[in-house]
Design a protein around this motif. Structure first.
Motif, mmCIF file in Angstrom:
data_model
loop_
_atom_site.group_PDB
_atom_site.id
_atom_site.type_symbol
_atom_site.label_atom_id
_atom_site.label_comp_id
_atom_site.label_asym_id
_atom_site.label_seq_id
_atom_site.Cartn_x
_atom_site.Cartn_y
_atom_site.Cartn_z
ATOM 1 N N ASN A 12 -33.285 -38.216 -98.003
ATOM 2 C CA ASN A 12 -34.500 -37.444 -98.216
ATOM 3 C C ASN A 12 -34.517 -36.178 -97.367
ATOM 4 N N GLY A 13 -34.956 -35.089 -97.954
ATOM 5 C CA GLY A 13 -35.177 -33.886 -97.178
ATOM 6 C C GLY A 13 -36.455 -34.043 -96.360
ATOM 7 N N ASP A 14 -36.712 -33.055 -95.513
ATOM 8 C CA ASP A 14 -37.907 -33.084 -94.674
ATOM 9 C C ASP A 14 -39.158 -33.063 -95.567
ATOM 10 N N HIS A 15 -39.999 -34.067 -95.434
ATOM 11 C CA HIS A 15 -41.244 -34.146 -96.182
ATOM 12 C C HIS A 15 -41.061 -34.353 -97.684
ATOM 13 N N ARG A 20 -37.366 -37.134 -106.516
ATOM 14 C CA ARG A 20 -37.037 -35.799 -107.011
ATOM 15 C C ARG A 20 -38.182 -35.058 -107.677
ATOM 16 N N ASN A 21 -39.043 -35.793 -108.358
ATOM 17 C CA ASN A 21 -39.917 -35.053 -109.262
ATOM 18 C C ASN A 21 -41.309 -34.734 -108.733
ATOM 19 N N ARG A 22 -41.810 -35.547 -107.840
ATOM 20 C CA ARG A 22 -43.214 -35.358 -107.468
ATOM 21 C C ARG A 22 -43.410 -34.516 -106.209
ATOM 22 N N THR A 23 -42.738 -34.902 -105.113
ATOM 23 C CA THR A 23 -43.025 -34.165 -103.873
ATOM 24 C C THR A 23 -42.637 -32.699 -103.970
ATOM 25 N N PHE A 38 -42.791 -27.292 -96.028
ATOM 26 C CA PHE A 38 -41.927 -27.854 -94.989
ATOM 27 C C PHE A 38 -40.457 -27.663 -95.342
ATOM 28 N N GLN A 39 -40.144 -27.986 -96.589
ATOM 29 C CA GLN A 39 -38.797 -27.697 -97.066
ATOM 30 C C GLN A 39 -38.904 -27.536 -98.563
ATOM 31 N N SER A 40 -38.295 -26.475 -99.089
ATOM 32 C CA SER A 40 -38.432 -26.277 -100.525
ATOM 33 C C SER A 40 -37.080 -26.115 -101.198
ATOM 34 N N ASN A 82 -33.481 -34.048 -103.271
ATOM 35 C CA ASN A 82 -34.820 -34.038 -103.841
ATOM 36 C C ASN A 82 -35.089 -32.846 -104.729
ATOM 37 N N PHE A 83 -34.245 -31.842 -104.633
ATOM 38 C CA PHE A 83 -34.662 -30.552 -105.171
ATOM 39 C C PHE A 83 -34.025 -30.248 -106.510
ATOM 40 N N PRO A 84 -34.782 -29.581 -107.392
ATOM 41 C CA PRO A 84 -34.277 -29.352 -108.747
ATOM 42 C C PRO A 84 -33.007 -28.503 -108.782
ATOM 43 N N GLU A 85 -32.811 -27.632 -107.787
ATOM 44 C CA GLU A 85 -31.681 -26.705 -107.834
ATOM 45 C C GLU A 85 -30.344 -27.428 -107.963
#
Ligand SMILES: Cc1cc2nc3c(=O)[nH]c(=O)nc-3n(C[C@H](O)[C@H](O)[C@H](O)COP(=O)(O)O)c2cc1C
Ligand code: SF4
Ligand code: SF4
Ligand code: FES
Ligand code: FES
Lengths: 871, 158, 429
Positions: free
Chosen positions: A775-778, A782-785, A794-796, A847-850
């Motif tokens: 998990n990334g920070d905060h 994958r889809n909700r946070t 916090f992290q995007s 977690n991120f879509p990229e």
């Protein structure tokens, strides 16, 4: 505990020795104002608002820090007390700006309430109020001190709840008090922000509007809001939340203190995660593929399309031509109805929530017999052990609030925290972390057991281990000598010995495993090795001790409880045990096991399954083999995806159903303890979305089976007697503590020491780095946070985490682009140095879509290996 | 790095003295102050690295204690007691005198970087009032002549 | 009459050295205690002597030592309080500078009595030289085998550490001192638990003033009765009085307790500066209520001073003559307490600020008639209602000035100017 009698305001009260006057008063409904005191913090007796008069004591005393004693005569509202409180208030208001009309705390401000009650009708202080000037032009003097937190020091009344909480409860280091006297101010340490995972709690605990968050400030006045009870479903801790709504929109969620579960704290993910509900990406209408394109349509149209396909495929392939994959964040009601629909209406048992590789990561029947799958521990129990051994878990980000209980145990009984992890984790701030070479857990744990045995640090009587067994164990494991294991794992011999001794010394140890173990290619062996270690140290069961195998997925336990597996029915009964459950709909259910995920996928390849429902799950980005899952799912004749957003899986679906989130319906979740907790509907379904239980109720109705559910509550009422054994229990009568469903069979101590073996993993030898995700920070999942603006502060964005050394060897610096690749795929992303990361590990927050790390994964392989190339 | 090897060594030497490491904060701040003449955020970070303590603890402690200037001051940091016993014997006029003589306001540093004058609370030397402290040294029973002499001596030392 | 017990050798420029101290009978008491007296007996002797704390509160030292639990598994600590920051007080400094070994010996005996193996002396940060002297003495004591492991072959171990502060009056308050010693901001702690039960590092701890402990070696050498023979019935022994302000011969004078204040000011102190009229005396450090000339026949012992509404405190006697503006004096002190409040509890943090705000307005001629009531009411709301005694220390002097010299305050308010106009000996003239 001895009983005492005292008198408060003329009332005789019986209390227990050791309680403070305030404790006694609160317990008896006597109101005493407090600012600095908080039940979850150590008492400091600083604000002096809680002064009371005690007969024969010359001075007024602070009730929060004065023990009640036998025969004490206390007055909480005498003239003297009232005058003193007014004095304290006058002092506070000397500097406190009376900017209530523009203060976000207004309407729910303890200071405002106390002034209202005791206040004086004229101010005697005429001096200009002291300001901590941030902006000459605005008397708000708002200062952002973190991604979410804004400080207005002028309003601070110096209760130090915020700093004490950060230090005492969270053991974090990003908030402190500076200077002294009336110029004391609250700030993060120089050059830093307050951004710990629990940071939002300071806003909630601040008794004034000195700390507010961007999320809520200036959006709505609290007195206009409605409050609804809900349950957080980002991780399996199941914290209790209050959702605050206005005109059918959620404005914030706050802790709804439940000492059994969350102890009054929630993490930022629970606090700000709700923003996904109103995100513009939410699906607003059903969609159907026409001419290759997904186009919006009506519910009738999609339902017709699904029913039509369902019928024809069932005719062609039999009921097993239909299967379902479900995500782990749906509600129990969803699972129950999906299961009911698939099993009793369609007639297929092919349903699964697990995303396995080809070789199953199983816990095995044997393990289940040992009684270490599931747990009989509660979150509360985590307060009393004196040792925690955490294996393969970033508990801080996987179960943030459970992690706080470990810190509480540390505070209350000097518990020791030891972490044995392949990658560094944040909880190392509070314990000792040993970072080992990946996939050496079995050797490591067994080696620790061997050291304890060889040093004779175990108790033969208590553990029931005889010399013969011990001898055999030593012989069987003679590969795992301290030298061998030290070499293999990279943990020094001294550390291994020290660790073993610490484990042997502990009176009550709990062994916790998490993500890295649940995704481990030999998780059964890791747990077996832990079983041996716990057996040898007499920590298998008894007072809070034992093994706690935590899993990912917020309602993972609900999946088990409601039979989201091909071989299980509700309350985890095997399909051939259906008669033990008294429910009409089960009669017709086949007692043949259905297909699990692996088989479903194979049967899709073989065209034996042609219709699949994917509910709240996005295998395309989360199945550990991107290429395979894409090619397999596209082979389907008909893929039905129900989700909140147009996920990657939805994009290849034949029909897409807009799902309502748990905020848009009522229902229940089951946390890791096996505690079923209910939640109310908070807002109406977004647009045309519908909750999964409703979709499958509708579909059943179109097949002439009336489930008759009008709400999640109705579904709950049907299964409540089943899970609780109480025929009268329903949604309205569920106790605050929820319904606790024991999950594990009792630990089988007499099983004796188990054989352990290590098998070298199958790996791709060409690449030199092990890929580990987390998990990334905060963020969780994958889809909700990632659709919460606050959490993205916090992290995007994703990164590729490398040790500084590894990065430098490849001439990479923080922020450079790197290509991570292997035979299956590649990812290009920026590099970030990670302190303490092993040089042979690549760590990616997935977690991120990229990017999505599953492009680098292959289901045939057990360990993901990658190469790195500078871009 | 701001702190020199010698200071770092001395800070490290305090570790075995105390049962708990956090106790080394004040000694470390004092040593850093003696080296640098003032404290700042970078120093707090260095100290927390050296002692393996939280920066927040170091910075928060430092900010509480007023003996350490938190920004650069002159080579000679003149701290004049203005509390009651000294004030009864003319501390206020001493302060005026110093400020005027050095051509600075309280808290300011002379252009040559030599002197900064500030007022402080009772220095625990009331029977020899008026009193001032310059860096680590006390100057007691002050008279105008004494002050002239002291400043002259310090100027000579440069 | 001066009665030199603690000051017997302080004029000897070499007294700070080990050899000189020994030649004056030093460390005999330590040796005797180690070899002949059991810890409990030491406590008993100190109790018998009646020596009371010299830090301000006057709590019997032996009784305090007796509070340390014998059965606690935790380590015990002795902390000597050398923070000396109470305005008007500067006696501990003389002891630490000129007779440091006496302090070391007193600390050692006290540590032994309470079963401590680590003693700390907390010295205010500004006292660089006294701290240096103390460090030197401790070093010498280690060299001589009076400190360290297995002292004089008795098996008793004792470490001793000098810890210096960073400029904070509140760190003289024992719980704030302990926080400061632990590396935290010097904020006071709520009691209970008392330090004797949970003090330094949450372990049983005795905190005693430098002067208190400096008395101990002679009590052991000469016996409790000898000590108890000095002073008054309830205030035994001698104390060091710090005479400052408008007197001809300011200085530290060691006197038997019970000596009249007049004797100190007029006989030893040579009377009022420039032969002006005496106007006010603060008898026990800036925190104690101010006395007027008609009260200076008071015998300086704990009880007698308390009887006339003030306190013996730290024995810092501050003398003010007729040209002193009482509003000014009160304002000065109020500023000090505002500056020194740790800020933990509301009445002190805010009350000191408000008192100073009101006083400075009155002083500068911007007072309003209701200010006097507000000021006194602020005192009411501080006194007795703060977390630690600093609040009382701040309110007491303000209240006493305002009450005793009310007409001066009212004159300020009414006439927007001073009744007396400070005219102090401008320094150097
Ligand atoms: C605000 C405040 C300041 C104090 N300052 C000192 C001090 O500088 N030196 C001292 O010995 N005691 C000081 N005390 C008293 C200590 O708290 C403590 O009572 C004393 O050190 C105990 O030693 P004793 O019993 O030997 O007097 C102070 C108390 C307060 C409330
Ligand atoms: S910011 Fe709020 S919580 Fe923190 S000290 Fe101030 S009033 Fe208390
Ligand atoms: S009385 Fe003053 S110094 Fe004492 S705790 Fe309260 S604020 Fe701090
Ligand atoms: S609530 Fe008791 S002192 Fe603050
Ligand atoms: S008042 Fe100046 S040294 Fe005490």
């Amino acid at each position: 505990m001895s009983e005492i009698k005292l008198t408060i305001n003329g009332r005789e009260i019986v209390a227990t020795k050791g309680m403070t006057i305030l404790d006694v008063a609160l317990e008896n409904g006597i109101d005493i104002p407090t600012f600095c005191w908080h039940p979850k913090l150590k008492t400091v007796g600083a604000c002096r608002i809680c002064l009371v008069e005690i007969e024969k004591w010359p001075k007024l005393q602070v009730s929060c820090a004065t023990d009640a004693t036998d025969g004490m005569v206390v007055f909480t509202n005498s003239d003297r007390v009232v005058k003193a409180r007014q004095g304290v208030i006058e002092f506070i208001l000397l500097n406190h700006p009376l900017d209530c009309p523009t203060c976000d705390k207004g309407g729910e401000c303890p200071l405002q309430n106390v002034v209202y009650k005791y206040g004086i009708d004229r101010a005697r202080t005429i001096e200009p109020r002291q300001r901590f000037i941030v902006n000459e032009d605005s008397t708000f003097d708002d200062l952002p001190i973190g991604p979410e937190i804004i400080r207005n020091q002028n309003r601070c009344i110096h209760c130090f709840r915020c700093t004490r909480m950060v230090e005492e409860v969270f053991e974090e280091d990003d908030l402190g008090s500076y200077n002294r006297g009336h110029i004391t101010e609250i700030l993060p340490p120089p050059g830093r922000e307050i951004r710990n995972l629990y940071s939002g709690n300071v806003v909630e605990y601040c008794p004034v509007g000195a700390l507010t968050n961007r999320d809520f400030r200036y959006k709505v006045r609290v007195w206009l809001t409605e409050q609804k009870k809900t349950i957080c479903n980002f991780c399996p801790d199941g914290c209790n939340l209050t959702a605050w709504t206005f005109r059918d929109k959620i404005y914030r969620t706050t802790s709804r203190r439940n000492d059994r579960v969350d102890d009054g704290f929630i993490c930022d993910i629970g606090r700000y995660g709700y923003q996904f509900v109103h995100h513009p990406d939410r699906l607003t209408s059903p969609m159907i593929r026409r001419g290759g394109e997904l186009v919006e349509c009506t519910w009738d149209e999609v339902y017709d399309a699904i029913i039509c396909k369902l019928k024809s495929i069932k005719e062609k392939l039999g009921p097993e031509g239909v299967a379902s994959l479900v995500g782990e964040d749906c509600s129990n009601e969803d699972y129950y109805v999906i299961g009911k629909f698939l099993r009793s209406v369609v007639g297929s048992n092919s349903i699964d929530h697990r995303l396995h590789r080809k070789k199953k990561l199983s816990y095995g029947e044997d393990l289940e017999k040992l009684g270490i799958v599931g747990t009989n521990l509660t979150i509360d129990d985590l307060e009393s052990p004196d040792l925690f051994v955490i294996v393969g878990s970033d508990l801080h980000s996987e179960n943030p609030i459970s992690a706080l209980r470990l810190l509480k145990a540390k505070r209350n009984n000097d518990a020791r925290l030891v972490l044995i992890n392949p990658v560094p984790s944040r909880l190392s701030r509070s314990g000792t972390e040993y970072i080992h070479k990946c996939n050496t857990e079995v050797q490591l744990i067994t080696c620790l057991a061997r050291i304890i045995v060889r040093e004779k640090l175990y108790n033969a009587d208590e553990t029931g281990l005889d010399d013969r067994q011990i001898e055999k164990f030593l012989n069987d494991t003679d590969d795992f000598t301290i030298e061998n294991v030290s070499d293999a794992s990279g943990i020094s011999k001294d550390d291994l010995t020290l660790l073993a001794r610490q484990i042997a010394e502990a009176k009550r140890a709990v062994f916790i495993t998490g993500r890295h173990v649940s995704l481990h290619y030999r998780r059964d062996m890791v747990l077996t090795a832990l079983f041996n270690l716990a057996l040898i140290t007499n920590n298998l069961r008894g007072d809070p001790k034992g093994i706690l195998a935590l899993r990912i997925g917020s309602n993972n336990r609900g999946c088990y409880l409601f039979g989201m597996r091909p071989d299980r029915l509700p309350i985890n009964r095997r399909v051939d045990e259906k008669d033990s459950l008294s429910s009409d709909w089960l009669t017709g259910v086949s007692d043949r096991k259905g297909a699990d995920t692996i088989d479903i996928l194979r049967q899709i390849e073989e065209s034996k399954v042609e219709l699949t429902f994917a509910v709240g799950t996005d295998p395309v980005t989360s199945y550990p083999d991107y290429n395979y899952i894409c090619s397999t799912l596209t082979k389907l004749d008909f893929l039905v995806v129900a989700d909140l957003y147009l996920t990657e899986t939805a994009k290849i679906a034949d029909v897409v159903l807009p799902l309502s989130s748990c905020m848009e319906t009522s229902g229940s979740f089951c946390n890791w303890e096996g505690r079923v907790q209910i939640f109310e509907q908070v807002v109406n379904p977004i647009s045309l979305s519908r909750p999964a239980w409703q979709i499958f109720t509708d579909l059943a109705a179109r097949l002439e089976v009336e489930f008759g559910y009008k709400s999640g509550e109705d579904v709950f009422n049907e299964f409540a007697p089943m899970i609780s054994g109480d025929t009268k229990l329903n949604f309205r009568t569920v106790p605050e503590s929820g319904i606790c469903v024991p999950s594990a069979t009792p630990v089988n101590r007499s099983a004796g020491l188990q054989p352990v073996s290590v098998r070298a993993p199958e790996l791709d030898q060409k690449h030199e780095y092990v890929l580990i995700t987390g998990n990334g920070d905060h963020h969780i999942g994958r889809n909700r946070t990632t659709r919460s603006e606050s959490l993205n502060r916090f992290q995007s964005e994703p990164y590729v985490g490398l040790s500084e050394r590894t990065a430098n060897e490849l001439a990479l610096s923080d922020g450079d682009l790197v290509k991570v690749e292997n035979d299956f795929g590649k990812i290009v992303c920026v590099v970030k140095y990670i302190d303490g990361l092993r040089d042979d590990v690549v760590w990616i927050p997935d977690n991120f879509p990229e990017i999505s790390a599953n492009v680098l994964k292959n289901r045939e392989i057990e360990i993901d290996m990658v190469s790195l190339v500078k871009v | 790095m701001i702190l020199n090897d010698e200071t770092v060594k001395k800070i490290k030497a305090t570790v075995p003295i105390y049962p708990q490491r956090r106790s080394c904060i004040l000694p470390a701040l004092t040593l850093a102050y003696w080296q640098e003449g003032h404290l700042n955020d970078d120093i707090y970070r260095e100290i927390s690295d050296i002692l393996d303590l939280k920066t927040v603890d170091v910075a928060s402690a430092a900010s509480f204690y007023t003996m350490f200037p938190k920004a650069p001051v002159g080579k000679y940091y003149i701290q004049v007691c203005h509390n009651i016993s000294c004030a009864l014997l003319g501390a206020d006029s001493l302060i005026d005198y110093l400020a005027q003589k050095l051509g600075v306001k309280l808290g300011e540093t002379t252009e040559d970087g030599l002197f900064t004058v500030v007022t402080v609370e009772c220095l625990g030397s009331c029977t020899t009032a008026p009193v001032m402290q310059i860096n680590n040294d006390y100057y007691e029973n002050l008279t105008r002549e004494k002050v002239d002499q002291i400043l002259e001596d310090l100027r000579k030392q440069g | 009459m001066e009665l030199k017990v603690l000051f017997k050798y302080t004029d000897d420029p070499d007294q700070y050295k080990m050899d000189t101290y020994i030649s004056h009978g030093g460390y005999k008491a330590w040796e005797k205690v180690l070899k002949e007296i059991k810890p409990d007996e030491v406590i008993e002797i100190v109790k018998q002597s009646g020596v009371r704390g010299r830090g301000g509160a006057g709590f019997p030292a032996g009784v305090k030592w007796g509070f340390v639990p014998k059965d606690s598994p935790k380590p015990k600590y002795l902390v000597c309080n050398g923070d000396e920051s109470e305005p008007g007080t500067c006696k501990d400094r003389v002891l630490m500078e000129n007779d440091p070994h006496r302090v070391v010996e007193g600390m050692a005996i006290s540590s032994y009595a309470i079963g401590a193996h680590h003693a700390f002396i907390y010295i205010r940060g500004e006292f660089v030289f006294p701290a240096e002297r103390m460090r030197g003495a401790i070093e010498e004591a280690y060299e001589k085998g009076f400190l360290g492991k297995d002292i004089l072959g008795t098996g008793y171990d004792l470490e001793m550490t000098v810890h210096t502060g960073g400029g904070a009056y509140i760190c003289g308050e024992e719980t704030a001192l302990l926080n400061s010693l632990e590396g935290k901001p010097g904020m006071s702690r709520i009691r209970p638990p008392f330090p004797a039960i949970e003090g330094l590092y949450a372990s049983p701890t005795v905190v005693n003033n430098v002067e208190t402990l400096a008395n101990v070696p002679e009590i052991i050498n000469r016996g409790a009765d000898w000590y108890a023979g000095m002073g008054t019935e309830k205030s035994k022994g001698t104390r060091i009085f710090c005479l400052s302000g408008h007197v001809k011969k300011p200085g530290n004078y060691e006197l038997e307790l019970g000596t009249p204040l007049r004797h100190l000011i007029y006989d030893l102190g040579g009377g009022i500066l420039d032969d002006k009229e005496l106007k006010a005396v603060i008898p026990g450090g800036s925190s104690t209520p101010v006395l007027t000339p008609d009260q200076i026949d008071v015998p300086m012992d704990f009880e007698s001073v308390a009887e006339i509404g003030s306190m013996l405190g730290s024995c810092g006697v501050i003398v003010m003559h007729e040209d002193t503006c009482m509003v000014w004096a009160a304002t000065r002190l109020a500023y000090f307490y505002m500056h020194e409040s740790c800020g933990k509890c509301t009445p002190c943090r805010m009350g000191t600020q408000w008192m100073y705000q009101i006083l400075s307005r009155i002083e500068s001629g911007e007072g309003r008639p209701e200010d006097m009531d507000h000021l006194l009411s602020a005192c009411d709301n501080i006194e007795g209602q703060t977390l630690c005694p600093l609040g009382d220390a701040a309110a007491m002097p303000v209240r006493s000035f305002a009450k005793t010299f009310r007409e001066e305050f009212e004159y300020h308010i009414e006439h927007k100017k001073c009744m007396v106009q400070n005219s102090f000996p401008s320094f150097g003239q």
